[in-house]
Design an enzyme around this catalytic site. Structure first.
Site, PDB file in Angstrom:
ATOM      1  N   VAL A 194       0.865  -1.172   0.000  1.00 17.50           N
ATOM      2  CA  VAL A 194       0.000   0.000   0.000  1.00 17.50           C
ATOM      3  C   VAL A 194       0.904   1.225   0.000  1.00 17.50           C
ATOM      4  CG1 VAL A 194      -1.837   1.238   1.215  1.00 17.50           C
ATOM      5  CG2 VAL A 194      -1.698  -1.274   1.379  1.00 17.50           C
ATOM      6  N   CYS A 195       0.533   2.224  -0.792  1.00 17.35           N
ATOM      7  CA  CYS A 195       1.215   3.522  -0.760  1.00 17.35           C
ATOM      8  C   CYS A 195       2.709   3.313  -1.062  1.00 17.35           C
ATOM      9  CB  CYS A 195       0.964   4.172   0.599  1.00 17.35           C
ATOM     10  SG  CYS A 195       1.266   5.940   0.711  1.00 17.35           S
ATOM     11  N   THR A 196       3.600   3.943  -0.314  1.00 14.51           N
ATOM     12  CA  THR A 196       5.028   3.818  -0.604  1.00 14.51           C
ATOM     13  C   THR A 196       5.611   2.469  -0.170  1.00 14.51           C
ATOM     14  OG1 THR A 196       5.448   5.048   1.437  1.00 14.51           O
ATOM     15  CG2 THR A 196       5.500   6.297  -0.624  1.00 14.51           C
TER      16      THR A 196
ATOM     17  N   THR B 126       1.979   3.345  -6.599  1.00 15.81           N
ATOM     18  CA  THR B 126       2.349   3.880  -5.281  1.00 15.81           C
ATOM     19  C   THR B 126       1.587   5.178  -5.076  1.00 15.81           C
ATOM     20  OG1 THR B 126       4.238   4.401  -3.847  1.00 15.81           O
ATOM     21  CG2 THR B 126       4.358   5.239  -6.096  1.00 15.81           C
TER      22      THR B 126
ATOM     23  N   SER C 211      -2.272   2.381  -4.632  1.00 15.28           N
ATOM     24  CA  SER C 211      -1.795   3.762  -4.575  1.00 15.28           C
ATOM     25  C   SER C 211      -1.914   4.260  -3.125  1.00 15.28           C
ATOM     26  CB  SER C 211      -2.531   4.622  -5.604  1.00 15.28           C
ATOM     27  OG  SER C 211      -3.923   4.589  -5.391  1.00 15.28           O
TER      28      SER C 211
END
Lengths: 213, 213
Positions: free
Chosen positions: A99-101, A119, A149
């Site tokens: 998830v995310c970074t 990301t 993202s």
């Protein structure tokens, strides 16, 4: 089915808790929060800690790995126990998710080389230099790798993953039980939809948002 | 601005972490997770604990109170330290908020008498007997009371609250930074939208979902 959620100092809470809340309700799923050492692990805000119930060395064969993002992620991009663990558990995992970074951690560990991934929109330019094919999409699946993202996208990723693991009806039942019928009061959740001045304001704080100073 | 998030054994994690993730980013906000005693507090799933950094007695004047739901909620509907605390902090709070069955705690404490409120759709019939006017809506505001329906609705509630506290531009910037542009892979998040057989399956497990046995 063991599902391991990685924690590290200054992670983003919703990155981890969104997927947990969905995947923990899969039939036969056993979730475990894992960190460099057992005990409380603080988010980047500082006012919240989640408990890592297991050390990395205690979780060596999870079926599913979930890697959150957050400002602390950048401290684990190089050599170290988290990179070693990610590489080791990926060998036998059925699914490796981020998830995310969190996808930057997977990419830096060499797990996304040549693969499509996403990301946080503010960090998208960091994917290609790590050998990954960046895709501007909320959830990206490439083989057993599923990346989401920014922050809240982990929930959508987890429902996608739940459907792949347990079928549509199970995923839908979890969605209904969690009343996941989002009705955001604002329509500013993507760079394309946000008002121009809001986009400019967030962009100007990019370094702070990604690294919190 | 102090924002207190209540924790109790067998709460639902996303009920608390959804609002935290939004409200923690309000300018000047100081979040504090509060429980009967400081230390880890387990969710109803058991595989996750959040840390209560403060005891109820240490947080006596928060500006905003956030009350999650979850199966453990039913143990605090009567006399006890949590009811006492909710009544005490409500006297001076600017906003008193709940997610999911958290509104039943507020109602049982007498704080929602005659007021419009919502809760998890499976628990909606419990509102009226507690003197509350049930509203089948994702987020309901009545004076300083803001209640959300099941689990994930706490995120929408928190963005509504963020806008009321800090203005639209701040709420939108937080939304963009969290990439809250939901794209659920299934459309089963409400009783109205879920496939009939999914609705029947979830209804048949109502007692389990609300109380986890």
């Amino acid at each position: 089915m063991q599902i391991a959620v990685l924690l590290f100092d200054r992670f983003t809470a919703l990155d981890a808790v969104g997927p947990y809340e969905v995947l923990a309700h899969l039939p036969g799923a056993h979730l475990v929060f894992v960190g460099e050492r057992p005990g409380p692990v603080r988010t980047e805000v500082g006012s919240l800690a989640l408990t890592a119930d297991a050390a990395l060395s205690e979780v060596d064969n999870p079926d599913v790995v979930v890697v959150p993002g957050g400002p602390g992620q950048r401290h684990h991009m190089g050599e170290g126990p988290i990179r070693d663990w990610l590489r080791a558990v990926d060998i036998t995992s059925t699914w490796t998710a981020s998830v995310c970074t969190g996808s930057l951690l997977l990419a830096a560990a060499g797990l996304l080389t040549g693969r499509r991934a996403t990301t946080h929109w503010l960090a998208h330019d960091q994917l290609a230099p790590l050998g990954t094919v960046p895709v501007a999409q909320r959830v990206v699946t490439d083989g057993k790798y599923i990346t989401a993202s920014g922050v809240s996208a982990g929930i959508d990723m987890a429902f996608t993953l739940a459907g792949r693991i347990a079928g549509d009806a199970v995923a839908q039942a979890i969605q209904l039980a969690h009343e996941y019928d989002p009705q955001p009061p604002y329509q500013a959740g993507s760079p394309e939809r946000a008002p121009r001045e809001v986009l400019a304001a967030v962009r100007s704080r990019k370094d702070f948002i990604l690294s919190r100073g």
